[in-house]
Design a protein around this motif. Structure first.
Motif, PDB file in Angstrom:
ATOM      1  N   UNK A 104     -13.380   9.742  -0.853  1.00 10.71           N
ATOM      2  CA  UNK A 104     -12.952   8.349  -0.862  1.00 10.71           C
ATOM      3  C   UNK A 104     -13.826   7.531   0.085  1.00 10.71           C
ATOM      4  N   UNK A 105     -13.827   6.231  -0.141  1.00 14.06           N
ATOM      5  CA  UNK A 105     -14.430   5.319   0.826  1.00 14.06           C
ATOM      6  C   UNK A 105     -13.394   5.146   1.928  1.00 14.06           C
ATOM      7  N   UNK A 106     -13.672   5.681   3.088  1.00  8.06           N
ATOM      8  CA  UNK A 106     -12.691   5.713   4.162  1.00  8.06           C
ATOM      9  C   UNK A 106     -12.416   4.345   4.780  1.00  8.06           C
ATOM     10  N   UNK A 107     -13.273   3.362   4.516  1.00  5.68           N
ATOM     11  CA  UNK A 107     -13.058   2.027   5.076  1.00  5.68           C
ATOM     12  C   UNK A 107     -12.081   1.200   4.245  1.00  5.68           C
ATOM     13  N   UNK A 140       3.975   8.865  -3.411  1.00  8.31           N
ATOM     14  CA  UNK A 140       4.568   8.784  -2.079  1.00  8.31           C
ATOM     15  C   UNK A 140       3.665   8.181  -1.024  1.00  8.31           C
ATOM     16  N   UNK A 141       2.879   7.186  -1.403  1.00  4.35           N
ATOM     17  CA  UNK A 141       1.930   6.576  -0.475  1.00  4.35           C
ATOM     18  C   UNK A 141       2.200   5.096  -0.207  1.00  4.35           C
ATOM     19  N   UNK A 142       3.346   4.605  -0.634  1.00  2.00           N
ATOM     20  CA  UNK A 142       3.645   3.182  -0.481  1.00  2.00           C
ATOM     21  C   UNK A 142       3.582   2.745   0.979  1.00  2.00           C
ATOM     22  N   UNK A 143       4.138   3.548   1.871  1.00  2.00           N
ATOM     23  CA  UNK A 143       4.155   3.195   3.294  1.00  2.00           C
ATOM     24  C   UNK A 143       2.777   3.164   3.931  1.00  2.00           C
ATOM     25  N   UNK A 144       1.812   3.818   3.327  1.00  2.00           N
ATOM     26  CA  UNK A 144       0.457   3.880   3.876  1.00  2.00           C
ATOM     27  C   UNK A 144      -0.527   3.049   3.063  1.00  2.00           C
ATOM     28  N   UNK A 145      -0.037   2.294   2.101  1.00  2.00           N
ATOM     29  CA  UNK A 145      -0.908   1.570   1.173  1.00  2.00           C
ATOM     30  C   UNK A 145      -1.865   0.612   1.864  1.00  2.00           C
ATOM     31  N   UNK A 146      -1.446  -0.005   2.968  1.00  2.00           N
ATOM     32  CA  UNK A 146      -2.270  -1.006   3.649  1.00  2.00           C
ATOM     33  C   UNK A 146      -3.144  -0.407   4.751  1.00  2.00           C
ATOM     34  N   UNK A 147      -3.037   0.903   4.952  1.00  2.63           N
ATOM     35  CA  UNK A 147      -3.848   1.568   5.977  1.00  2.63           C
ATOM     36  C   UNK A 147      -5.176   2.032   5.395  1.00  2.63           C
ATOM     37  N   UNK A 151      -7.439   6.860   8.134  1.00  4.67           N
ATOM     38  CA  UNK A 151      -6.269   7.188   8.952  1.00  4.67           C
ATOM     39  C   UNK A 151      -5.310   8.137   8.230  1.00  4.67           C
ATOM     40  N   UNK A 152      -5.596   8.470   6.981  1.00  2.46           N
ATOM     41  CA  UNK A 152      -4.714   9.335   6.191  1.00  2.46           C
ATOM     42  C   UNK A 152      -4.871  10.791   6.621  1.00  2.46           C
ATOM     43  N   UNK A 153      -3.790  11.540   6.510  1.00  4.22           N
ATOM     44  CA  UNK A 153      -3.857  12.986   6.710  1.00  4.22           C
ATOM     45  C   UNK A 153      -4.578  13.599   5.506  1.00  4.22           C
ATOM     46  N   UNK A 154      -4.931  14.864   5.610  1.00  2.00           N
ATOM     47  CA  UNK A 154      -5.595  15.545   4.502  1.00  2.00           C
ATOM     48  C   UNK A 154      -4.747  15.540   3.239  1.00  2.00           C
ATOM     49  N   UNK A 155      -3.450  15.764   3.383  1.00  3.53           N
ATOM     50  CA  UNK A 155      -2.558  15.764   2.221  1.00  3.53           C
ATOM     51  C   UNK A 155      -2.441  14.393   1.581  1.00  3.53           C
ATOM     52  N   UNK A 156      -2.427  13.345   2.404  1.00  3.15           N
ATOM     53  CA  UNK A 156      -2.360  11.982   1.865  1.00  3.15           C
ATOM     54  C   UNK A 156      -3.639  11.644   1.108  1.00  3.15           C
ATOM     55  N   UNK A 157      -4.771  12.055   1.640  1.00  2.00           N
ATOM     56  CA  UNK A 157      -6.050  11.815   0.954  1.00  2.00           C
ATOM     57  C   UNK A 157      -6.060  12.526  -0.398  1.00  2.00           C
TER      58      UNK A 157
END
Length: 190
Positions: A104-107, A140-147, A151-157
């Motif tokens: 992913x583009x991490x920025x 299950x990524x709604x809470x992290x959508x704007x981050x 900053x995501x964990x490996x599982x979130x990525x």
């Protein structure tokens, strides 16, 4: 909204029914190493097929060839009746691939990632935002959508990577070790 398909998948070619995947004697070498040695497959449309084997058995190499990322050294493979070498664009227009590692583009944020992909795949702005919201909720990524993705964990990525693979529902989805790096709860979700 979705890409125009070149030909219906139900179409018959050479008087035979078309399979989702068909290989005959597929071979791939890397130097002196035979990664794939005469693989024959026939995966019907609508089927689910798993490749099992130890590390180094050639599973990823086979997937990469079927996804048109590598060319075979000998014999042939077809995806929905299209040759993986001679008709790469037709094959690619029907499939999606989630590789072993999230890329992913991490920025970008999670939402920006999915909106960008949806726009590149032909969605309008409004539909791209709508689709990204659906996928963020489903994975299950709604809470992290704007981050930012960095900053995501490996599982979130990993979940975002899989969500990106289904922005447009493909005719064929390759998942190469899709649950690598996921905790047991996330594995069950996926």
């Amino acid at each position: 909204m979705q890409k125009q398909r070149n030909a219906p998948i139900e179409e018959k070619r050479d008087t035979e029914s078309v399979n989702a995947i068909e290989t005959k004697g597929l071979v791939k070498h890397f130097g002196d190493t035979k990664a794939i040695d005469g693989v024959n497959l026939a995966v019907p449309i609508g089927g689910i097929y798993g490749l099992l084997g130890p590390n180094g058995a050639g599973k990823t190499t086979l997937i990469r060839m079927l996804a048109t990322l590598l060319h075979p050294d000998a014999d042939t493979a077809r995806v929905f009746g299209y040759d993986i070498v001679d008709a790469e664009d037709e094959v690619r227009s029907r499939m999606s691939l989630t590789g072993q590692f999230a890329s992913m583009d991490e920025d970008l944020t999670g939402r920006e990632t999915l909106v960008l992909l949806a726009r590149l795949l032909g969605y309008s702005r409004a539909k791209a935002k709508e689709r990204s919201t659906e996928l963020l909720e489903a994975f299950g990524l709604t809470g992290a959508a704007a981050r930012q993705v960095q900053t995501y964990s490996g599982g979130m990525r990993r979940r975002l990577d899989i969500a990106a693979s289904v922005v447009i529902t493909p005719d064929l989805l390759f998942l190469d070790e899709p649950t690598t790096g996921l905790d047991p709860r996330s594995r069950n979700q996926v």
